[in-house]
Design a protein around this motif. Structure first.
Motif, short mmCIF file in Angstrom:
data_model
loop_
_atom_site.label_atom_id
_atom_site.label_comp_id
_atom_site.label_asym_id
_atom_site.label_seq_id
_atom_site.Cartn_x
_atom_site.Cartn_y
_atom_site.Cartn_z
N LEU A 1 0.71 -1.30 0.26
CA LEU A 1 -0.46 0.11 0.05
C LEU A 1 1.17 1.37 0.11
N LYS A 2 0.73 1.80 -0.88
CA LYS A 2 1.85 2.80 -1.21
C LYS A 2 1.32 4.41 -0.17
N GLY A 3 2.83 5.51 -0.16
CA GLY A 3 2.75 6.12 0.77
C GLY A 3 1.84 7.41 0.11
N THR A 4 2.56 8.02 1.18
CA THR A 4 2.03 9.74 0.33
C THR A 4 2.13 10.18 -0.36
N ASP A 5 1.49 10.22 -2.10
CA ASP A 5 2.48 11.06 -3.28
C ASP A 5 2.52 12.23 -3.05
N ASP A 6 2.54 12.78 -3.95
CA ASP A 6 3.05 14.64 -4.15
C ASP A 6 2.20 15.46 -4.14
N THR A 7 0.86 14.86 -4.31
CA THR A 7 -0.64 15.36 -4.50
C THR A 7 -0.70 16.26 -3.13
N LEU A 8 -1.62 17.53 -2.95
CA LEU A 8 -2.01 18.55 -2.40
C LEU A 8 -2.76 16.90 -1.63
N VAL A 9 -3.88 16.70 -2.38
CA VAL A 9 -5.08 15.78 -2.04
C VAL A 9 -4.39 14.49 -0.57
N GLY A 10 -3.36 13.84 -1.24
CA GLY A 10 -2.90 13.08 -0.36
C GLY A 10 -2.56 13.49 1.31
N TRP A 11 -1.62 14.77 1.06
CA TRP A 11 -1.50 15.28 2.31
C TRP A 11 -2.46 15.74 3.35
N HIS A 12 -3.62 17.07 2.57
CA HIS A 12 -4.95 16.62 3.12
C HIS A 12 -5.63 15.72 4.38
N GLU A 13 -5.67 13.86 3.35
CA GLU A 13 -5.76 12.92 4.24
C GLU A 13 -5.19 12.17 5.12
N ASP A 14 -3.16 12.86 5.08
CA ASP A 14 -2.32 12.64 5.92
C ASP A 14 -3.16 13.35 7.45
N PHE A 15 -3.04 14.91 7.22
CA PHE A 15 -3.73 15.81 8.48
C PHE A 15 -5.13 15.36 9.09
N ASP A 16 -5.83 14.90 8.38
CA ASP A 16 -7.06 14.00 8.60
C ASP A 16 -7.27 13.03 9.46
N LEU A 17 -6.03 12.17 9.77
CA LEU A 17 -5.91 11.34 10.71
C LEU A 17 -5.97 12.36 11.52
N SER A 18 -5.56 13.36 12.15
CA SER A 18 -5.09 13.66 13.60
C SER A 18 -6.70 14.01 13.67
N TRP A 19 -7.59 13.81 13.93
CA TRP A 19 -9.15 13.68 13.98
C TRP A 19 -10.51 13.41 13.32
N LYS A 20 -10.41 12.33 12.46
CA LYS A 20 -11.13 11.50 12.27
C LYS A 20 -10.71 9.95 12.23
N GLU A 21 -11.56 9.39 12.96
CA GLU A 21 -11.67 8.01 12.91
C GLU A 21 -11.16 6.63 12.47
N GLU A 22 -11.42 7.12 10.98
CA GLU A 22 -11.47 6.40 9.67
C GLU A 22 -11.00 7.70 8.59
N ILE A 23 -10.39 7.61 7.74
CA ILE A 23 -9.93 8.03 6.87
C ILE A 23 -10.17 7.33 5.85
N PRO A 24 -10.40 7.96 4.98
CA PRO A 24 -11.38 6.85 3.63
C PRO A 24 -10.60 5.89 3.12
N SER A 25 -9.01 6.09 2.51
CA SER A 25 -7.60 5.24 2.23
C SER A 25 -7.99 4.08 3.35
N GLN A 26 -7.67 4.07 4.69
CA GLN A 26 -8.12 2.67 5.23
C GLN A 26 -9.50 1.62 5.26
N ARG A 27 -10.15 2.20 4.65
CA ARG A 27 -11.79 1.70 4.74
C ARG A 27 -10.77 1.47 2.78
N ASP A 28 -10.56 1.92 1.69
CA ASP A 28 -10.17 1.37 0.31
C ASP A 28 -8.68 0.25 0.88
#
Length: 378
Positions: free
Chosen positions: A129-156
């Motif tokens: 499972l690949k880590g965060t790429d160069d996209t701002l969307v990927g980094w946005h999801e990373d920061f969402d780890l700070s407050w979301k119980e589950e981020i979309p890529s965890q479901r994926d």
């Protein structure tokens, strides 16, 4: 110091029967997962391509030069590493299938999964499972780890692993991930259910961010804890975020500071890592300050802060860190300032309050550290 390129020179002539899959092989697969392969791999588990053929396809692609640029924070030698792999006895006939790539700006979702087949008659399997790429969307999801119980890529990730297990109905499967990918494989191993947990051979987490303390105390995690192998560089910024499991290995790196997150800088010794006894004091300070700051914020504050940060990033018109880095700095600053000034008074005040809280945490930590030094000298 030896790196993954040296490993290929030393181990590349041995197949997986002669020398079984090991942690350095896992690190290598995590690294080459950052290669730009869109349009070159099928999402079907029935249509596999060897690493040798994939490397040839990348080099013959009309956009080959664009594929070499994998991003600001990802080592640009990743395509070269894949090419070197494709010429070794160990990796040339390894196959990749079931490539799944999900990108959704609206849900801040970035996910990429690969299934590698290797060994005698390709019976052995590894999900990367690949880590965060160069996209701002990927980094946005990373920061969402700070407050979301589950981020979309965890479901994926959970769905992807279930799909792999459904297609390949027997045999053990190794899970591998770097950075956010490390978080995804640990989460998948813990939450995939007892039936699929029995299919897991090993889990390799390379400098992935952690979870809440409660996560590691759960029965679901404890069932697979012994299979999870976590590795962090001595100056870790990503892996030290949140809580992590008690047992892990600290790896020495040839890079300095935050650049140690790059796996191509990790020091390798045969089929093992060159290890360190502890994290650097700077890494510990970062971990202490960041986690102390996050503990002081409510879920709502974290969410609003992350949303505000990425609304500023979106206003620049950039879609990646590379674009953000290359754009005119004055123009970018003006766009960000425009977003800040257009915020309602309450939101703007909250953002500055949160930033101020972070500086207070750092200031207090420095003061306490200085006080401890003085007391020792006395």
């Amino acid at each position: 110091m030896a790196d993954l390129f040296d490993y290929l020179l030393w181990r590349g002539d041995l197949d997986f029967v002669q020398s079984p899959f090991n942690k350095i092989d896992a690190l290598l697969l995590a690294q080459i997962s950052y290669s730009k392969v869109d349009g070159l791999l099928s999402d079907s588990f029935d249509e596999a391509k060897t690493l040798s053929q994939l490397s040839k396809d990348i080099k013959s692609a009309p956009d080959y030069k664009e594929r070499l640029n994998v991003g600001v924070l990802i080592n640009n030698r990743v395509t070269e590493l894949l090419d070197k792999c494709s010429k070794t006895n160990r990796f040339r006939d390894m196959k990749i299938c079931g490539y799944r790539n999900i990108f959704n700006q609206e849900s801040a979702e970035q996910f990429s999964g690969f299934c590698f087949l290797y060994g005698k008659k390709w019976k052995q399997k590894a999900v990367v499972l690949k880590g965060t790429d160069d996209t701002l969307v990927g980094w946005h999801e990373d920061f969402d780890l700070s407050w979301k119980e589950e981020i979309p890529s965890q479901r994926d990730s959970l769905k992807y692993f279930a799909d792999v297990c459904h297609h390949f109905k027997s045999g053990k499967i190794t899970l591998i991930g770097h950075s956010k990918g490390g978080n995804l494989v640990v989460n998948t191993a813990a939450k995939c259910g007892e039936k699929l947990q029995r299919r897991i051979a090993d889990v390799y987490n390379f400098d992935g961010p952690g979870f809440s303390a409660a996560f590691f105390e759960s029965d679901e995690f404890m069932r697979v804890e012994a299979k999870i192998h976590s590795y962090f560089p001595s100056f870790s910024l990503v892996g030290v975020v949140f809580s992590h499991q008690k047992n892990f290995t600290i790896v020495q790196s040839s890079a300095s500071a935050a650049w140690q997150h790059d796996m191509l800088t990790w020091n390798i010794l045969g089929i093992d890592f060159e290890t360190a006894k502890d994290f650097t004091k700077e890494s510990k300070a970062f971990c202490r300050n960041l986690n102390a700051w996050l503990e002081k914020l409510s879920v709502e504050q974290k969410r609003n802060f992350v949303d505000a940060m990425f609304s500023m990033a979106d206003a620049t018109g950039a879609s990646s860190l590379t674009q953000l880095k290359n754009d005119n700095k004055i123009a970018v600053s003006g766009k960000i300032l425009s977003v800040v000034t257009s915020m309602d008074k309450e939101t703007r005040s909250e953002v500055f309050k949160i930033i101020s809280l972070l500086t207070d945490v750092i200031r207090t930590d420095i003061f306490n550290s200085f006080g401890a030094i003085l007391s020792v000298k006395k």
